[in-house]
Scaffold this motif. Structure first.
Motif, PDB file in Angstrom:
ATOM      1  N   ILE A   8       0.835  -1.197   0.000  1.00  0.00           N
ATOM      2  CA  ILE A   8       0.000   0.000   0.000  1.00  0.00           C
ATOM      3  C   ILE A   8       0.875   1.255   0.000  1.00  0.00           C
ATOM      4  N   ARG A   9       1.918   1.231   0.827  1.00  0.00           N
ATOM      5  CA  ARG A   9       2.778   2.418   0.964  1.00  0.00           C
ATOM      6  C   ARG A   9       3.610   2.679  -0.288  1.00  0.00           C
ATOM      7  N   TYR A  10       4.213   1.638  -0.840  1.00  0.00           N
ATOM      8  CA  TYR A  10       5.199   1.846  -1.894  1.00  0.00           C
ATOM      9  C   TYR A  10       4.668   1.608  -3.311  1.00  0.00           C
ATOM     10  N   ASN A  11       3.496   0.989  -3.435  1.00  0.00           N
ATOM     11  CA  ASN A  11       2.948   0.723  -4.759  1.00  0.00           C
ATOM     12  C   ASN A  11       1.655   1.480  -5.059  1.00  0.00           C
ATOM     13  N   ILE A  12       0.769   1.569  -4.063  1.00  0.00           N
ATOM     14  CA  ILE A  12      -0.540   2.176  -4.299  1.00  0.00           C
ATOM     15  C   ILE A  12      -0.555   3.668  -3.996  1.00  0.00           C
TER      16      ILE A  12
ATOM     17  N   LEU B 208      -1.744   7.228  -6.012  1.00  0.00           N
ATOM     18  CA  LEU B 208      -2.864   8.061  -5.564  1.00  0.00           C
ATOM     19  C   LEU B 208      -2.400   9.478  -5.220  1.00  0.00           C
ATOM     20  N   ALA B 209      -1.139   9.620  -4.867  1.00  0.00           N
ATOM     21  CA  ALA B 209      -0.606  10.944  -4.519  1.00  0.00           C
ATOM     22  C   ALA B 209      -0.684  11.914  -5.697  1.00  0.00           C
ATOM     23  N   LYS B 210      -0.792  11.398  -6.905  1.00  0.00           N
ATOM     24  CA  LYS B 210      -0.869  12.245  -8.099  1.00  0.00           C
ATOM     25  C   LYS B 210      -2.247  12.903  -8.239  1.00  0.00           C
ATOM     26  N   LEU B 211      -3.245  12.404  -7.485  1.00  0.00           N
ATOM     27  CA  LEU B 211      -4.607  12.916  -7.584  1.00  0.00           C
ATOM     28  C   LEU B 211      -4.784  14.177  -6.746  1.00  0.00           C
TER      29      LEU B 211
ATOM     30  N   ASP C 164     -10.940   5.695  -4.716  1.00  0.00           N
ATOM     31  CA  ASP C 164      -9.666   5.409  -5.369  1.00  0.00           C
ATOM     32  C   ASP C 164      -9.027   4.147  -4.800  1.00  0.00           C
ATOM     33  N   LEU C 165      -9.452   3.765  -3.607  1.00  0.00           N
ATOM     34  CA  LEU C 165      -8.928   2.568  -2.952  1.00  0.00           C
ATOM     35  C   LEU C 165      -9.994   2.023  -2.014  1.00  0.00           C
ATOM     36  N   ILE C 166     -10.273   0.729  -2.136  1.00  0.00           N
ATOM     37  CA  ILE C 166     -11.176   0.037  -1.211  1.00  0.00           C
ATOM     38  C   ILE C 166     -10.413  -1.095  -0.543  1.00  0.00           C
ATOM     39  N   LEU C 167     -10.511  -1.175   0.779  1.00  0.00           N
ATOM     40  CA  LEU C 167      -9.949  -2.291   1.528  1.00  0.00           C
ATOM     41  C   LEU C 167     -11.090  -3.106   2.120  1.00  0.00           C
ATOM     42  N   CYS C 168     -11.107  -4.384   1.819  1.00  0.00           N
ATOM     43  CA  CYS C 168     -12.108  -5.304   2.374  1.00  0.00           C
ATOM     44  C   CYS C 168     -11.363  -6.584   2.736  1.00  0.00           C
ATOM     45  N   ARG C 169     -10.768  -6.573   3.908  1.00  0.00           N
ATOM     46  CA  ARG C 169      -9.837  -7.630   4.269  1.00  0.00           C
ATOM     47  C   ARG C 169     -10.468  -8.586   5.284  1.00  0.00           C
ATOM     48  N   ASN C 170     -10.462  -9.866   4.931  1.00  0.00           N
ATOM     49  CA  ASN C 170     -10.975 -10.920   5.803  1.00  0.00           C
ATOM     50  C   ASN C 170     -12.453 -10.732   6.128  1.00  0.00           C
ATOM     51  N   VAL C 171     -13.199 -10.325   5.136  1.00  0.00           N
ATOM     52  CA  VAL C 171     -14.654 -10.203   5.231  1.00  0.00           C
ATOM     53  C   VAL C 171     -15.325 -11.196   4.292  1.00  0.00           C
ATOM     54  N   LEU C 172     -14.846 -11.267   3.067  1.00  0.00           N
ATOM     55  CA  LEU C 172     -15.465 -12.131   2.056  1.00  0.00           C
ATOM     56  C   LEU C 172     -15.450 -13.605   2.443  1.00  0.00           C
ATOM     57  N   ILE C 173     -14.485 -14.005   3.250  1.00  0.00           N
ATOM     58  CA  ILE C 173     -14.390 -15.424   3.624  1.00  0.00           C
ATOM     59  C   ILE C 173     -15.605 -15.893   4.410  1.00  0.00           C
TER      60      ILE C 173
ATOM     61  N   ASN D 178       2.352  12.917   3.873  1.00  0.00           N
ATOM     62  CA  ASN D 178       1.834  14.270   3.599  1.00  0.00           C
ATOM     63  C   ASN D 178       0.612  14.242   2.674  1.00  0.00           C
ATOM     64  N   LEU D 179      -0.212  13.215   2.835  1.00  0.00           N
ATOM     65  CA  LEU D 179      -1.417  13.071   2.019  1.00  0.00           C
ATOM     66  C   LEU D 179      -2.703  13.202   2.837  1.00  0.00           C
ATOM     67  N   LEU D 180      -2.570  13.422   4.128  1.00  0.00           N
ATOM     68  CA  LEU D 180      -3.749  13.382   4.990  1.00  0.00           C
ATOM     69  C   LEU D 180      -4.765  14.465   4.646  1.00  0.00           C
ATOM     70  N   GLU D 181      -4.295  15.667   4.389  1.00  0.00           N
ATOM     71  CA  GLU D 181      -5.207  16.786   4.184  1.00  0.00           C
ATOM     72  C   GLU D 181      -6.053  16.638   2.915  1.00  0.00           C
ATOM     73  N   LYS D 182      -5.526  15.966   1.911  1.00  0.00           N
ATOM     74  CA  LYS D 182      -6.314  15.832   0.686  1.00  0.00           C
ATOM     75  C   LYS D 182      -6.986  14.461   0.583  1.00  0.00           C
TER      76      LYS D 182
END
Length: 277
Positions: free
Chosen positions: A83-87, A91-94, A219-228, A121-125
């Motif tokens: 998430i930190r280094y790839n995603i 998204l920072a470009k938006l 731009d990003l959805i996290l749904c972790r360990n719910v679908l199971i 430094n992405l919190l405000e946007k």
């Protein structure tokens, strides 16, 4: 031992007397949770059905017992590295970033995201949203208070994600956990600081009936360990809902043991996450 007809009786009763329809939940998961409810309450199935029919408060308790709430700070460090280094660099470009957490539980995941966004430094946007069907855990998430000793091991996760770079071991930051948490060792509590809590938009919602509670595109959805905990039909429905909620070329992150089946035309898998085609 519960039989299939027992599960069906439970499901039909619940559906008839309440707003909850769990008929598309995994039978294996339901069986396990119902058995636990019977043991915890010292009752048999007949008594359980009677209480569901006669006690609305008990129905809410049953739903809360069935929905599993397990979450940690920066759970599955390798996922957070992606998430930190790839995603997030993409998204920072938006101009604005919308992120949705489905099944947010007691909030550690959404606060992990907000902390990471602040460090980049992405919190405000960024606008970060989270839902859960369980009102108790949403209230706990809003408070952001957790047992300190229980979460002590997870503070290592904080260092691994925030202070260390797995792609450059010479890069070491020195961000203290105190920047984001108030720790009281006397009361054994750790609380997320207010400036982070205030950025979490949290609400009670049934992911099955109302997947897009906030009526946003993401731009990003996290749904972790719910679908199971859902059967295949319901999993497909939820994935289709997420597809409609995402902007094109946006991201979906599932649990490590979850995957998208029969949706190759809608998502492309890349390492530990999916990209909407």
């Amino acid at each position: 031992m519960l039989e299939k007809e027992d599960i069906n009786l439970f499901l039909n009763t619940l559906k008839n007397v309440s707003k909850y329809d769990l008929s598309d939940y995994s039978e294996k998961s339901l069986t396990r949770r119902i058995n636990k409810i019977l043991v915890d309450n010292g009752i048999n199935l007949k008594a359980l059905i009677f209480k569901i029919k006669s006690n609305k408060d008990f129905v809410e308790k049953v739903i809360k017992d069935i929905t599993v709430n397990t979450t940690d700070l920066f759970r599955d460090v390798k996922v957070w590295h992606k998430i930190r280094y790839n995603i997030l660099p993409e998204l920072a470009k938006l101009n604005n970033i919308n992120i949705f957490h489905a099944g947010v539980s007691t909030g550690q995941e959404i606060y992990s995201m907000l902390i990471l966004l602040n460090e980049l430094n992405l919190l405000e946007k960024s606008n970060v949203y989270g839902v859960d069907i369980n009102s108790d855990v949403i209230n706990r998430a809003k408070e952001g208070i957790y047992r300190f000793r229980f979460n002590l091991n997870y503070l290592d996760n904080f260092d691994d994600v925030i202070n260390k770079n797995p792609y450059n071991f010479e890069e070491n930051r020195n961000v203290s956990i105190d920047k984001y948490f108030d720790i009281d060792r006397k009361t054994d509590t750790i609380q997320v600081k207010k400036f982070i809590r205030d950025k979490a938009n949290l609400a009670v919602a049934d992911l099955v009936k109302n997947p897009n509670k906030f009526y946003k595109k993401y731009d990003l959805i996290l749904c972790r360990n719910v679908l199971i905990y859902f059967n295949q039909n319901l999993q497909t429905k939820i994935i289709n809902d997420f597809y409609n909620m995402l902007y094109d070329k946006s991201y979906l992150v599932l649990g490590l043991h979850e995957s998208i089946l029969h949706n190759d035309s809608k998502f492309k898998k890349k390492q530990m996450f999916y990209i909407k085609k």
